[in-house]
Scaffold this motif. Structure first.
Motif, short mmCIF file in Angstrom:
data_model
loop_
_atom_site.label_atom_id
_atom_site.label_comp_id
_atom_site.label_asym_id
_atom_site.label_seq_id
_atom_site.Cartn_x
_atom_site.Cartn_y
_atom_site.Cartn_z
N UNK A 88 0.82 -1.28 -0.09
CA UNK A 88 0.02 0.21 0.06
C UNK A 88 1.00 1.10 0.15
N UNK A 89 0.41 2.56 -0.53
CA UNK A 89 0.95 3.67 -0.54
C UNK A 89 0.65 4.60 0.73
N UNK A 90 1.50 4.63 1.42
CA UNK A 90 0.94 5.54 2.62
C UNK A 90 1.68 6.70 2.67
N UNK A 91 1.89 7.45 1.66
CA UNK A 91 2.41 8.68 1.49
C UNK A 91 1.14 9.73 1.70
N UNK A 92 1.74 11.02 2.04
CA UNK A 92 0.57 11.90 2.42
C UNK A 92 -0.25 12.17 1.06
N UNK B 33 8.73 7.79 8.30
CA UNK B 33 9.89 8.21 8.66
C UNK B 33 10.64 9.42 7.58
N UNK B 34 10.28 9.10 6.39
CA UNK B 34 10.79 9.88 5.24
C UNK B 34 9.60 10.75 4.59
N UNK B 35 8.68 10.97 5.27
CA UNK B 35 7.38 11.92 4.72
C UNK B 35 7.82 13.31 4.34
N UNK B 36 8.74 13.78 5.04
CA UNK B 36 9.17 15.03 4.69
C UNK B 36 9.74 15.38 3.37
N UNK B 37 10.25 13.99 2.93
CA UNK B 37 10.95 14.03 1.54
C UNK B 37 10.00 13.87 0.59
#
Length: 348
Positions: free
Chosen positions: A127-131, A264-268
């Motif tokens: 699954x894609x958990x990106x914002x 953990x890397x969502x700000x990227x």
């Protein structure tokens, strides 16, 4: 070598040997604990989402997921959509939805994957958990509910809420961000992308084992929850079990670990809600924005609110005294009063 030197060297060696033995013992104990906790996890995570729902709520198709929602109030009343924070789900708003429904709102609480009982579609690597992906799901849900809605996002849920509002094109009547976790620095610095893999979280089996021995171990729920609040006495024995309901869901810990790696890397991410310039441009013609913030929030400190007001100039700020990161459990009455005070009229 003198006698004194030999004595000192011998003492140092003995101390080093003892230290190594202690480290070894700690590692063995940690490995044993992780193995035990994960054996218990496998035995516990056996229920389907339908079993856990127990006939309550429903699943709404929204793009690549079937989102679990619970609803309160008159279906014809204006809609207020609640997006929860980390470790929460639609069942951890407690008395808030009923109170808001009594104030004239149709209240909908949704579970953002992988939390709660929503069912993300498995495609490719997972699954894609990106914002951005969460925001697309939220917009799909809004379309099914009937726009426009008042959108309320707490903590982690504020990121998808803000991202969705930026793309809503009239589908969001008002945006309310409650102690939003947007990846800002402690003093409100803009999100900074730090390149590189997220350490141990990069290995799925290992991160599942670590999450199973910590975040989804039932004996630690209350302790972990207290790290997010200022009023520790708000975390009662009666409140904790609601957070643990999804712990029995099939594959829940593995999904939570996958989300943790992404977060953990969502700000990227290349998301508009992470760009101050895009936020300012949107704010000029966007819907009203209200910020509600715990004065004693140590997770997303109050200076972050001041920074957000600089990026969203029309945003109002209400500070809740003697409250930490989870206002709706720390001071329910004060939070309801502050929220209702910032909402538009429930009248169509």
């Amino acid at each position: 070598m003198s006698t004194t030197s030999r004595t000192v060297a011998s003492t140092v060696l003995r101390c080093a040997a003892v230290a190594l033995l202690l480290v070894g013992a700690v590692l063995v104990a940690a490995a044993g604990w992780i193995a035990y906790a994960n054996g218990m996890r496998v035995a516990r995570e056996t229920k389907s989402v339908e079993q856990l729902a127990g006939g309550r709520g429903r699943w709404v198709p929204a793009g690549d997921a079937a989102l679990y929602v619970q609803e309160w109030g008159d279906a014809k009343a204006p809609t207020l959509l609640l997006l929860h924070g980390t470790g929460a789900w639609s069942g951890t708003w407690f008395g808030l939805p009923r109170t808001l429904s009594q104030a004239g709102w149709r209240v909908v609480a949704v579970d953002l994957p992988p939390f709660g009982l929503s069912k993300p579609a498995l495609a490719g690597a997972g699954p894609d958990y990106s914002r951005a992906a969460q925001a697309r799901r939220v917009l799909g849900l809004i379309d099914s509910l009937g726009a426009p809605v008042v959108l309320v996002g707490h903590s982690f849920g504020a990121g998808p809420a803000l991202e969705a509002a930026l793309q809503a094109q009239g589908r969001v009547r008002q945006l309310v961000l409650v102690d939003p976790a947007l990846g800002l620095g402690p003093m409100g610095e803009a999100p900074l992308c730090e390149a590189g893999a997220p350490g141990l979280l990069a290995h799925r089996d290992l991160r599942t084992a670590l999450v199973g021995a910590t975040a989804t171990w039932p004996g630690l729920t209350g302790t972990l929850l207290k790290q997010f609040v200022f009023r520790k006495d708000a975390v009662t024995d009666a409140l904790v079990p609601a957070y643990q309901v999804p712990f029995e869901r099939e594959g829940f810990t593995a999904g939570l670990g996958d989300w943790a790696e992404a977060f953990a890397v969502s700000v990227c991410e290349d998301a508009a809600s992470l760009d101050p310039a895009k936020l300012r441009a949107w704010a000029a013609d966007g819907p009203p924005v209200a910020l509600l913030w715990g004065e004693q929030d140590s997770i997303t400190p109050l200076p972050q609110a001041r920074a957000l007001q600089g990026w969203i100039p029309q945003a109002t700020l209400t500070v809740l005294p003697q409250v930490g990161h989870i206002p709706h459990i720390e001071s329910p009455e004060a939070f309801v009063e502050a929220l209702v005070g910032r909402l538009p009229s429930a009248a169509p």
